[in-house]
Design a protein around this motif. Structure first.
Motif, PDB file in Angstrom:
ATOM      1  N   LEU A   1       9.561   3.076  12.024  1.00 54.90           N
ATOM      2  CA  LEU A   1       8.368   3.022  11.027  1.00 54.90           C
ATOM      3  C   LEU A   1       7.037   2.529  11.893  1.00 54.90           C
ATOM      4  O   LEU A   1       7.393   1.714  12.175  1.00 54.90           O
ATOM      5  CB  LEU A   1       9.249   1.092  10.911  1.00 54.90           C
ATOM      6  CG  LEU A   1      10.743   1.469   9.359  1.00 54.90           C
ATOM      7  CD1 LEU A   1      11.764   0.301   9.372  1.00 54.90           C
ATOM      8  CD2 LEU A   1      10.804   2.813   8.703  1.00 54.90           C
ATOM      9  N   ASP A   2       6.201   2.620  11.501  1.00 53.84           N
ATOM     10  CA  ASP A   2       5.226   2.036  11.735  1.00 53.84           C
ATOM     11  C   ASP A   2       4.683   0.571  10.837  1.00 53.84           C
ATOM     12  O   ASP A   2       5.933  -0.321  10.595  1.00 53.84           O
ATOM     13  CB  ASP A   2       3.690   3.130  11.430  1.00 53.84           C
ATOM     14  CG  ASP A   2       4.059   3.213   9.958  1.00 53.84           C
ATOM     15  OD1 ASP A   2       4.000   2.161   9.066  1.00 53.84           O
ATOM     16  OD2 ASP A   2       2.911   3.660   9.562  1.00 53.84           O
TER      17      ASP A   2
ATOM     18  N   MET B   1      12.339  -1.476  -0.038  1.00 52.46           N
ATOM     19  CA  MET B   1      11.361  -0.030   0.233  1.00 52.46           C
ATOM     20  C   MET B   1      12.384   0.695   0.771  1.00 52.46           C
ATOM     21  O   MET B   1      13.752   0.116   1.668  1.00 52.46           O
ATOM     22  CB  MET B   1      10.962  -0.024   1.293  1.00 52.46           C
ATOM     23  CG  MET B   1      10.393   1.281   2.091  1.00 52.46           C
ATOM     24  SD  MET B   1       8.608   1.267   2.699  1.00 52.46           S
ATOM     25  CE  MET B   1       8.171   3.561   3.478  1.00 52.46           C
TER      26      MET B   1
ATOM     27  N   ASP C   1       3.160  -0.431   9.301  1.00 56.63           N
ATOM     28  CA  ASP C   1       2.801  -1.124   7.213  1.00 56.63           C
ATOM     29  C   ASP C   1       4.509  -0.911   6.596  1.00 56.63           C
ATOM     30  O   ASP C   1       4.629  -1.608   6.236  1.00 56.63           O
ATOM     31  CB  ASP C   1       1.979  -0.102   6.531  1.00 56.63           C
ATOM     32  CG  ASP C   1       0.626  -0.288   6.950  1.00 56.63           C
ATOM     33  OD1 ASP C   1       0.526  -1.186   7.419  1.00 56.63           O
ATOM     34  OD2 ASP C   1      -0.040   0.457   6.894  1.00 56.63           O
ATOM     35  N   GLN C   2       5.007   0.118   7.473  1.00 57.43           N
ATOM     36  CA  GLN C   2       6.919   0.185   7.109  1.00 57.43           C
ATOM     37  C   GLN C   2       7.341  -0.802   7.465  1.00 57.43           C
ATOM     38  O   GLN C   2       8.810  -0.905   6.705  1.00 57.43           O
ATOM     39  CB  GLN C   2       7.117   1.503   7.484  1.00 57.43           C
ATOM     40  CG  GLN C   2       6.471   2.158   6.844  1.00 57.43           C
ATOM     41  CD  GLN C   2       6.872   3.695   6.929  1.00 57.43           C
ATOM     42  OE1 GLN C   2       7.190   3.970   8.954  1.00 57.43           O
ATOM     43  NE2 GLN C   2       7.651   5.174   6.879  1.00 57.43           N
ATOM     44  N   ARG C   3       7.081  -1.907   9.002  1.00 56.63           N
ATOM     45  CA  ARG C   3       7.882  -2.382   9.016  1.00 56.63           C
ATOM     46  C   ARG C   3       7.782  -3.822   8.561  1.00 56.63           C
ATOM     47  O   ARG C   3       8.665  -5.532   8.832  1.00 56.63           O
ATOM     48  CB  ARG C   3       7.985  -3.055  10.884  1.00 56.63           C
ATOM     49  CG  ARG C   3       8.109  -1.692  11.128  1.00 56.63           C
ATOM     50  CD  ARG C   3       8.011  -1.938  12.653  1.00 56.63           C
ATOM     51  NE  ARG C   3       6.639  -2.592  13.168  1.00 56.63           N
ATOM     52  CZ  ARG C   3       6.136  -1.823  13.510  1.00 56.63           C
ATOM     53  NH1 ARG C   3       6.262  -1.062  13.829  1.00 56.63           N
ATOM     54  NH2 ARG C   3       4.789  -2.909  14.595  1.00 56.63           N
ATOM     55  N   ASN C   4       6.678  -4.216   7.303  1.00 53.21           N
ATOM     56  CA  ASN C   4       5.764  -4.965   6.679  1.00 53.21           C
ATOM     57  C   ASN C   4       5.691  -4.848   5.492  1.00 53.21           C
ATOM     58  O   ASN C   4       4.844  -4.467   4.622  1.00 53.21           O
ATOM     59  CB  ASN C   4       4.912  -5.627   7.251  1.00 53.21           C
ATOM     60  CG  ASN C   4       4.583  -5.888   8.604  1.00 53.21           C
ATOM     61  OD1 ASN C   4       4.900  -6.990   8.656  1.00 53.21           O
ATOM     62  ND2 ASN C   4       4.272  -5.408   9.520  1.00 53.21           N
ATOM     63  N   ARG C   5       7.638  -5.561   4.536  1.00 53.18           N
ATOM     64  CA  ARG C   5       7.870  -4.742   3.149  1.00 53.18           C
ATOM     65  C   ARG C   5       8.890  -6.218   2.909  1.00 53.18           C
ATOM     66  O   ARG C   5       9.393  -6.608   3.797  1.00 53.18           O
ATOM     67  CB  ARG C   5       8.764  -3.833   2.985  1.00 53.18           C
ATOM     68  CG  ARG C   5       7.397  -2.702   3.293  1.00 53.18           C
ATOM     69  CD  ARG C   5       6.444  -2.053   2.611  1.00 53.18           C
ATOM     70  NE  ARG C   5       5.928  -1.572   2.871  1.00 53.18           N
ATOM     71  CZ  ARG C   5       4.822  -0.401   2.296  1.00 53.18           C
ATOM     72  NH1 ARG C   5       4.707  -1.073   0.776  1.00 53.18           N
ATOM     73  NH2 ARG C   5       4.202   0.232   2.625  1.00 53.18           N
TER      74      ARG C   5
ATOM     75  N   THR D   1      19.967   7.608   3.520  1.00 54.89           N
ATOM     76  CA  THR D   1      18.569   6.499   2.771  1.00 54.89           C
ATOM     77  C   THR D   1      19.016   5.894   2.913  1.00 54.89           C
ATOM     78  O   THR D   1      20.527   5.403   2.436  1.00 54.89           O
ATOM     79  CB  THR D   1      18.046   7.242   1.464  1.00 54.89           C
ATOM     80  OG1 THR D   1      19.534   7.573   0.711  1.00 54.89           O
ATOM     81  CG2 THR D   1      17.340   8.139   1.739  1.00 54.89           C
TER      82      THR D   1
ATOM     83  N   GLU E   1       1.809   4.456  16.547  1.00 55.73           N
ATOM     84  CA  GLU E   1      -0.360   4.362  16.141  1.00 55.73           C
ATOM     85  C   GLU E   1      -1.126   4.597  16.704  1.00 55.73           C
ATOM     86  O   GLU E   1      -1.435   4.279  17.746  1.00 55.73           O
ATOM     87  CB  GLU E   1      -0.180   3.425  14.544  1.00 55.73           C
ATOM     88  CG  GLU E   1       1.024   2.935  13.958  1.00 55.73           C
ATOM     89  CD  GLU E   1       1.267   2.060  13.602  1.00 55.73           C
ATOM     90  OE1 GLU E   1       0.245   1.831  12.302  1.00 55.73           O
ATOM     91  OE2 GLU E   1       1.951   0.998  13.391  1.00 55.73           O
TER      92      GLU E   1
ATOM     93  N   PHE F   1      14.102   3.467   3.215  1.00 55.30           N
ATOM     94  CA  PHE F   1      13.490   4.237   4.588  1.00 55.30           C
ATOM     95  C   PHE F   1      15.066   5.099   4.526  1.00 55.30           C
ATOM     96  O   PHE F   1      15.698   5.232   4.128  1.00 55.30           O
ATOM     97  CB  PHE F   1      13.933   3.482   6.072  1.00 55.30           C
ATOM     98  CG  PHE F   1      13.343   1.841   5.801  1.00 55.30           C
ATOM     99  CD1 PHE F   1      12.380   2.156   5.632  1.00 55.30           C
ATOM    100  CD2 PHE F   1      13.287   0.393   6.033  1.00 55.30           C
ATOM    101  CE1 PHE F   1      11.248   0.834   5.467  1.00 55.30           C
ATOM    102  CE2 PHE F   1      13.422  -0.464   6.113  1.00 55.30           C
ATOM    103  CZ  PHE F   1      12.061  -0.302   5.943  1.00 55.30           C
TER     104      PHE F   1
END
Length: 168
Positions: free
Chosen positions: A21-22, A31, A24-28, A40, A72, A33
């Motif tokens: 995960l980048d 979501m 942004d994806q790690r701060n949710r 999934t 990133e 994944f």
């Protein structure tokens, strides 16, 4: 689809899968994944969480999935003096840019997302910019208490968080 029921700082044994995960994806809060194996999994917590590289996600069936922070495009900023680095840090903060602080000489190193305009500003302030591909884990800020954990997972106490126990 399997649900994530807890976030743990240490897993035991081997994970059944990995999710890359980048930032942004790690701060949710919520979501879906897709793991490396193509499965999934659903993150659905009462409040946003901050997943860190190395965290383990406990699924409802007890299986564990390991979080890997994805690299990133970033800029690493350094300076030849503490005074230059402090001035650069002030200007980055004044622009409310997410910044990751790394230890080192002359005020350490700062990582920001790639931005050629900011790189030119940093050079004008006496800093040096180097492009890198690396995981991005910026400081949470003074008001992070309501967003995610509010502390680093890499402390000494062993703990996990479930949907009813996430604290901030």
């Amino acid at each position: 689809m399997r649900r994530i029921t807890a976030i743990e700082k240490h897993g035991h044994g081997e994970p059944c899968d990995t999710v890359r995960l980048d930032h942004d994806q790690r701060n949710r809060r919520r979501m879906v994944f897709t793991t490396r194996a193509g499965q999934t999994i659903l993150l659905d917590m009462p409040r946003p969480v901050h997943l860190r590289d190395g965290d383990w996600l406990r699924l409802e069936d007890g299986a564990m999935v390991k979080v890997e922070a994805m690299g990133e495009p970033l800029i690493e900023i350094s300076a030849t003096s503490d005074a230059h680095m402090v001035r650069i840090a002030w200007h980055l903060g004044n622009r409310h840019l997410p910044t990751q602080l790394l230890p080192g000489t002359c005020g350490g190193t700062i990582r920001i997302r790639q931005d050629h305009v900011i790189a030119e500003m940093v050079a004008g302030l006496g800093g040096q910019c180097s492009p890198v591909i690396a995981p991005f884990d910026p400081e949470g800020g003074a008001y992070e208490g309501g967003f995610g954990h509010g502390h680093h997972h890499h402390d000494e106490d062993d703990h996990s968080h479930t949907a009813s126990q996430i604290h901030g």
